[in-house]
Design a protein around this motif. Sequence first.
Motif, PDB file in Angstrom:
ATOM      1  N   THR A 181      -2.784  11.914 -14.956  1.00 21.43           N
ATOM      2  CA  THR A 181      -1.329  11.683 -15.130  1.00 21.43           C
ATOM      3  C   THR A 181      -0.552  12.748 -14.624  1.00 21.43           C
ATOM      4  N   ASN A 182      -1.185  13.842 -14.298  1.00 21.35           N
ATOM      5  CA  ASN A 182      -0.391  15.254 -13.825  1.00 21.35           C
ATOM      6  C   ASN A 182      -0.377  15.414 -12.188  1.00 21.35           C
ATOM      7  N   VAL A 183      -0.857  14.210 -11.710  1.00 26.87           N
ATOM      8  CA  VAL A 183      -0.726  14.272 -10.030  1.00 26.87           C
ATOM      9  C   VAL A 183       0.797  13.690  -9.596  1.00 26.87           C
ATOM     10  N   LYS A 184       1.248  13.928  -8.342  1.00 28.65           N
ATOM     11  CA  LYS A 184       2.283  12.871  -7.899  1.00 28.65           C
ATOM     12  C   LYS A 184       1.882  12.058  -6.946  1.00 28.65           C
ATOM     13  N   VAL A 185       2.439  10.793  -6.948  1.00 22.58           N
ATOM     14  CA  VAL A 185       1.826   9.949  -5.957  1.00 22.58           C
ATOM     15  C   VAL A 185       3.559   9.147  -5.556  1.00 22.58           C
ATOM     16  N   PRO A 186       3.477   8.317  -4.457  1.00 20.72           N
ATOM     17  CA  PRO A 186       4.764   7.689  -4.110  1.00 20.72           C
ATOM     18  C   PRO A 186       5.033   6.657  -5.341  1.00 20.72           C
ATOM     19  N   CYS A 187       6.535   6.422  -5.465  1.00 19.79           N
ATOM     20  CA  CYS A 187       6.851   5.373  -6.296  1.00 19.79           C
ATOM     21  C   CYS A 187       6.540   4.170  -5.738  1.00 19.79           C
ATOM     22  N   SER A 188       6.543   3.806  -4.407  1.00 13.54           N
ATOM     23  CA  SER A 188       6.266   2.687  -3.823  1.00 13.54           C
ATOM     24  C   SER A 188       5.438   2.659  -2.653  1.00 13.54           C
ATOM     25  N   GLY A 189       4.699   1.678  -2.159  1.00 18.73           N
ATOM     26  CA  GLY A 189       4.026   1.719  -0.658  1.00 18.73           C
ATOM     27  C   GLY A 189       2.728   1.574  -0.985  1.00 18.73           C
ATOM     28  N   PRO A 231       1.324   8.827 -12.115  1.00 21.84           N
ATOM     29  CA  PRO A 231       0.647   7.775 -12.664  1.00 21.84           C
ATOM     30  C   PRO A 231       0.633   7.387 -14.127  1.00 21.84           C
ATOM     31  N   ILE A 232       1.005   5.872 -14.451  1.00 19.43           N
ATOM     32  CA  ILE A 232       1.092   5.924 -16.117  1.00 19.43           C
ATOM     33  C   ILE A 232      -0.299   6.050 -16.447  1.00 19.43           C
ATOM     34  N   ALA A 233      -0.324   6.428 -17.851  1.00 19.41           N
ATOM     35  CA  ALA A 233      -1.587   6.714 -18.552  1.00 19.41           C
ATOM     36  C   ALA A 233      -2.161   5.364 -18.899  1.00 19.41           C
ATOM     37  N   GLY A 234      -3.541   5.335 -19.112  1.00 23.36           N
ATOM     38  CA  GLY A 234      -4.367   4.255 -19.254  1.00 23.36           C
ATOM     39  C   GLY A 234      -5.057   3.464 -18.051  1.00 23.36           C
ATOM     40  N   LEU A 286     -10.206  -3.611 -10.196  1.00 26.68           N
ATOM     41  CA  LEU A 286     -10.372  -4.258  -8.849  1.00 26.68           C
ATOM     42  C   LEU A 286     -11.140  -3.555  -7.727  1.00 26.68           C
ATOM     43  N   ALA A 287     -11.849  -4.232  -7.219  1.00 23.27           N
ATOM     44  CA  ALA A 287     -12.474  -3.891  -6.218  1.00 23.27           C
ATOM     45  C   ALA A 287     -11.787  -4.301  -4.817  1.00 23.27           C
ATOM     46  N   SER A 288     -12.437  -3.690  -3.747  1.00 19.65           N
ATOM     47  CA  SER A 288     -11.672  -3.915  -2.414  1.00 19.65           C
ATOM     48  C   SER A 288     -12.038  -5.508  -2.142  1.00 19.65           C
ATOM     49  N   SER A 289     -11.030  -6.234  -1.442  1.00 23.66           N
ATOM     50  CA  SER A 289     -11.853  -7.595  -0.862  1.00 23.66           C
ATOM     51  C   SER A 289     -11.756  -7.692   0.294  1.00 23.66           C
ATOM     52  N   GLY A 290     -11.715  -6.247   1.274  1.00 24.47           N
ATOM     53  CA  GLY A 290     -11.614  -6.172   2.313  1.00 24.47           C
ATOM     54  C   GLY A 290     -10.479  -6.523   3.104  1.00 24.47           C
ATOM     55  N   ALA A 291      -9.427  -6.992   2.429  1.00 26.57           N
ATOM     56  CA  ALA A 291      -8.195  -7.362   2.898  1.00 26.57           C
ATOM     57  C   ALA A 291      -7.319  -6.005   2.696  1.00 26.57           C
ATOM     58  N   ALA A 292      -6.090  -6.109   3.494  1.00 33.69           N
ATOM     59  CA  ALA A 292      -5.012  -4.793   3.228  1.00 33.69           C
ATOM     60  C   ALA A 292      -4.543  -4.665   2.255  1.00 33.69           C
ATOM     61  N   ASN A 293      -4.661  -5.651   1.171  1.00 33.91           N
ATOM     62  CA  ASN A 293      -4.218  -5.145   0.160  1.00 33.91           C
ATOM     63  C   ASN A 293      -5.167  -5.882  -1.024  1.00 33.91           C
ATOM     64  N   SER A 294      -5.901  -5.312  -1.665  1.00 28.51           N
ATOM     65  CA  SER A 294      -6.821  -5.871  -2.640  1.00 28.51           C
ATOM     66  C   SER A 294      -6.412  -6.492  -4.005  1.00 28.51           C
ATOM     67  N   GLY A 295      -5.072  -5.761  -4.166  1.00 29.27           N
ATOM     68  CA  GLY A 295      -4.472  -6.246  -5.593  1.00 29.27           C
ATOM     69  C   GLY A 295      -4.547  -5.291  -6.408  1.00 29.27           C
ATOM     70  N   ALA A 296      -5.255  -3.847  -6.034  1.00 30.08           N
ATOM     71  CA  ALA A 296      -5.435  -2.965  -7.043  1.00 30.08           C
ATOM     72  C   ALA A 296      -3.698  -2.496  -6.888  1.00 30.08           C
ATOM     73  N   VAL A 297      -3.187  -1.972  -8.284  1.00 33.96           N
ATOM     74  CA  VAL A 297      -1.863  -1.229  -8.571  1.00 33.96           C
ATOM     75  C   VAL A 297      -2.211  -0.322  -9.090  1.00 33.96           C
ATOM     76  N   ILE A 298      -1.446   0.739  -8.790  1.00 34.67           N
ATOM     77  CA  ILE A 298      -1.297   2.070  -9.533  1.00 34.67           C
ATOM     78  C   ILE A 298       0.228   1.971  -9.963  1.00 34.67           C
ATOM     79  N   GLY A 299       0.194   1.887 -11.285  1.00 33.96           N
ATOM     80  CA  GLY A 299       1.736   2.007 -11.951  1.00 33.96           C
ATOM     81  C   GLY A 299       2.112   3.168 -12.023  1.00 33.96           C
ATOM     82  N   VAL A 300       3.224   3.875 -11.698  1.00 28.31           N
ATOM     83  CA  VAL A 300       4.155   4.910 -11.499  1.00 28.31           C
ATOM     84  C   VAL A 300       5.325   5.024 -12.297  1.00 28.31           C
ATOM     85  N   ASN A 301       5.338   6.206 -13.079  1.00 27.14           N
ATOM     86  CA  ASN A 301       6.496   6.506 -13.650  1.00 27.14           C
ATOM     87  C   ASN A 301       7.406   7.316 -12.788  1.00 27.14           C
ATOM     88  N   CYS A 302       8.692   6.585 -12.314  1.00 26.10           N
ATOM     89  CA  CYS A 302       9.475   7.017 -11.472  1.00 26.10           C
ATOM     90  C   CYS A 302      10.847   7.125 -12.211  1.00 26.10           C
TER      91      CYS A 302
END
Length: 171
Positions: A133-141, A73-76, A48-64
């Motif tokens: 998958t070896n970096v730390k990211v927030p579980c939400s936000g 981040p989850i693999a794949g 997903l590319a940016s739509s110019g909106a605050a939320n483009s719909g791009a989601v990063i799934g996170v193992n938490c």
Amino acid sequence: MSGTLRRGAAVLAVAATALAVLPAAASADDLGPLVGPKQYFTGSVAGLASSGAANSGAVIGVNCAAAASTGSPIAGQSVEVKLLLPPVAANVGYTGTAATSIEANLIWSNGEVVFITPLATFKQYSVPLPIPTNVKVPCSGTGEVSFDPEPASGAVSYVVPVKFESIGVAG
């Protein structure tokens, strides 16, 4: 086995080997053009590319874990850059006068500290690269992935807003 039968089997084995190698050679030809100066581009996260909106719909799934505030981040999942040919619309990236690569950097904040995590460096367009998958990211936000041409002489970055979503702990 007769000599003719052995030769025929050998020819079939060579032909089968050539056919097995053919898709790999074809996929190498399918790689996108090299990143270079004076090019327009977009970036995408999970397709997903940016739509110019605050939320483009791009989601990063996170193992938490249940009580964790950060995870991995989850693999794949992947990031990618695509070359655009002029004329182009507003809100696209531009490699400027010297860029030979584009770096994808994940940017997020915990309210007090801003984190910038390198995800990938692109030398070619249309080649998805995995989100590590070896970096730390927030579980939400929320955060963003900035696609930054390097060197940046006259360059314009392309930004994709992202949302972090915990999937729990993958087993």
